[in-house]
Structure formats: C-alpha cells, structure tokens
Design a protein around this motif. Structure first.
Motif, PDB file in Angstrom:
ATOM      1  N   ARG A  81      29.766  18.018  43.296  1.00  0.00           N
ATOM      2  CA  ARG A  81      29.527  17.652  44.622  1.00  0.00           C
ATOM      3  C   ARG A  81      29.548  16.078  44.840  1.00  0.00           C
ATOM      4  O   ARG A  81      30.119  15.474  45.650  1.00  0.00           O
ATOM      5  CB  ARG A  81      28.101  17.980  45.162  1.00  0.00           C
ATOM      6  CG  ARG A  81      28.157  18.292  46.651  1.00  0.00           C
ATOM      7  CD  ARG A  81      26.925  18.751  47.239  1.00  0.00           C
ATOM      8  NE  ARG A  81      25.654  18.015  46.610  1.00  0.00           N
ATOM      9  CZ  ARG A  81      25.249  17.396  47.403  1.00  0.00           C
ATOM     10  NH1 ARG A  81      25.413  16.691  48.625  1.00  0.00           N
ATOM     11  NH2 ARG A  81      23.978  16.379  46.991  1.00  0.00           N
ATOM     12  N   SER A  82      28.838  15.427  43.867  1.00  0.00           N
ATOM     13  CA  SER A  82      29.239  14.032  43.953  1.00  0.00           C
ATOM     14  C   SER A  82      30.479  13.512  43.825  1.00  0.00           C
ATOM     15  O   SER A  82      30.759  12.437  44.554  1.00  0.00           O
ATOM     16  CB  SER A  82      27.934  13.246  43.089  1.00  0.00           C
ATOM     17  OG  SER A  82      28.545  13.643  41.696  1.00  0.00           O
ATOM     18  N   THR A 109      29.775  15.506  55.851  1.00  0.00           N
ATOM     19  CA  THR A 109      28.067  15.698  56.233  1.00  0.00           C
ATOM     20  C   THR A 109      28.182  17.075  55.899  1.00  0.00           C
ATOM     21  O   THR A 109      27.007  17.331  55.561  1.00  0.00           O
ATOM     22  CB  THR A 109      28.345  15.502  57.788  1.00  0.00           C
ATOM     23  OG1 THR A 109      29.358  16.314  58.396  1.00  0.00           O
ATOM     24  CG2 THR A 109      28.704  14.040  58.094  1.00  0.00           C
ATOM     25  N   GLN A 110      29.240  18.133  56.049  1.00  0.00           N
ATOM     26  CA  GLN A 110      28.851  19.598  55.753  1.00  0.00           C
ATOM     27  C   GLN A 110      28.187  19.700  54.417  1.00  0.00           C
ATOM     28  O   GLN A 110      27.761  20.467  53.875  1.00  0.00           O
ATOM     29  CB  GLN A 110      30.095  20.446  55.842  1.00  0.00           C
ATOM     30  CG  GLN A 110      30.138  20.891  57.479  1.00  0.00           C
ATOM     31  CD  GLN A 110      31.587  21.837  57.320  1.00  0.00           C
ATOM     32  OE1 GLN A 110      32.459  21.704  56.596  1.00  0.00           O
ATOM     33  NE2 GLN A 110      31.659  22.205  58.546  1.00  0.00           N
ATOM     34  N   GLY A 161      26.651  17.569  52.816  1.00  0.00           N
ATOM     35  CA  GLY A 161      25.423  16.919  52.477  1.00  0.00           C
ATOM     36  C   GLY A 161      25.405  15.535  52.307  1.00  0.00           C
ATOM     37  O   GLY A 161      24.589  14.746  51.845  1.00  0.00           O
ATOM     38  N   GLU A 186      27.483  11.477  53.295  1.00  0.00           N
ATOM     39  CA  GLU A 186      27.420  10.573  54.269  1.00  0.00           C
ATOM     40  C   GLU A 186      28.859   9.840  54.419  1.00  0.00           C
ATOM     41  O   GLU A 186      29.306   9.175  53.214  1.00  0.00           O
ATOM     42  CB  GLU A 186      26.374   9.513  54.185  1.00  0.00           C
ATOM     43  CG  GLU A 186      24.954   9.825  54.244  1.00  0.00           C
ATOM     44  CD  GLU A 186      24.002   8.839  54.220  1.00  0.00           C
ATOM     45  OE1 GLU A 186      24.359   7.474  54.162  1.00  0.00           O
ATOM     46  OE2 GLU A 186      22.620   9.319  53.923  1.00  0.00           O
TER      47      GLU A 186
END
Ligand SMILES: [Fe+2]
Ligand SMILES: [Fe+2]
Length: 184
Positions: free
Chosen positions: A39-40, A98-99, A101, A103
């Motif tokens: 994810r990151s 944003t979905q 999580g 910014e």
C-alpha cells in the motif's frame, strides 16, 4: 521562474530516471509476502502520478493561453481540452489515494520533481505541441509500468490507471496529428 528548456538529450535521460525510479519502487513492492500490492508503494506511485497530472494541467493551460495569443484557435482548443482531462485524472487519482487511506500531495513544494513529465513552456506553437507529446509519452510509459507492477493485486487502481492510460494515448495521437499539421 522560467522553466529550463531541455534538449533531446535531457529528454532521454529523464526517461531513464523515470524507469530507474519505477524499478526501485517495484523492487520494494516485490518483497511483500504473497505478492500483494504494498500500500505504501502504491500510494507513493499514485502521488507521483498526481504530481504528473498537475504539471501536465499547468503546462497545457500555459500553452492554451499562449496559443490563443498567436491566433492558433484550433490548437488552443485542443490544449484546453487536454488541460481539462489532465485535471480530471488528477481528481480521480487524489480520490483513489484517500480511498486507500493515504493523503494526496498537492504541495507546490517539490511538485516539479515529483512529476515524471516536465513543465516546458515552449518557444513557439510547434515547440509547445512537441513538448506536450514528449510529456504524454513519458506518462504513457509511466502508467504502463505502474499497471504491470499492480498486476492483479489492486484491480480498482489498475482499472482507473488503464482508463487514464487510454486517454494519454489519445492525447499523444492527437498531438502527433497537430505536429504534422504544423509542418504542412
Ligand atoms: Fe492525464
Ligand atoms: Fe494527457
């Protein structure tokens, strides 16, 4: 501040930088267990894509107003349409960030260096079209690598990127036609 006017060599090295950077991020993603998207890394790549879309919006806006000034109305209209579509891409990408999580990074600080494509003003109409074509080709390469990186790990992001990629390919095709028109 006037943007640098890179020559052909600068363009080639930019693509190398882009590819090296993309590979670095992909290498980080590959070490996650189960080959699921990291994810990151996805968020970092999405923020680079967001910066690219913002820079492309700004560059097309500049070209739109400058082309209007030299009475090239049909080319100006194309620049404006592309500017609006790059803005829509930026919004789609920010929403996805944003979905997931994250910014969305809209900071003007470092915007040009986060972007894959460059902000080049261009000396004349043909220059503007050529620079836009270069930027679209960078975006096409960049999105292609991102899509391959995601594979089946994040189908929603992948589907969004595929749709954006299709539009960038249309943009490149339209710019090539305009460039040929300028040369007669
Ligand atoms: Fe775009
Ligand atoms: Fe585009």
């Amino acid at each position: 501040m006037a943007a640098a006017q890179p020559g052909r060599g600068a363009f080639l090295s930019d693509i190398e930088t882009l590819r090296r950077r993309a590979r670095e991020h992909i290498a980080q993603g590959a070490v996650t267990p189960g080959y699921h998207a990291d994810r990151s890394v996805v968020l970092k790549l999405l923020n680079e894509a967001l910066a690219t879309e913002i820079i492309c919006t700004l560059r097309y806006k500049r070209h739109y107003f400058m082309a209007k000034g030299i009475h090239a109305e049909s080319v100006a209209a194309e620049f404006l349409e592309h500017a609006n579509e790059e803005q829509q891409h930026a919004d789609l990408i920010a929403a996805r960030i944003t979905q997931l999580g994250g910014e969305p990074d809209f900071s003007p600080d470092g915007l040009a260096s986060r972007s894959h494509a460059e902000y080049v003003e261009g000396e004349n109409l043909e220059d503007m079209i050529r620079e836009d074509l270069v930027a679209e080709r960078i975006a096409i390469d960049s999105y292609g690598e991102f899509i391959c990186f995601l594979g089946n790990d994040d189908p929603t992001t992948r589907r969004m990127l595929e749709e954006i990629l299709a539009t960038e390919e249309e943009h490149a095709d339209e710019l090539l036609s305009l460039l040929r028109g300028q040369r007669g």
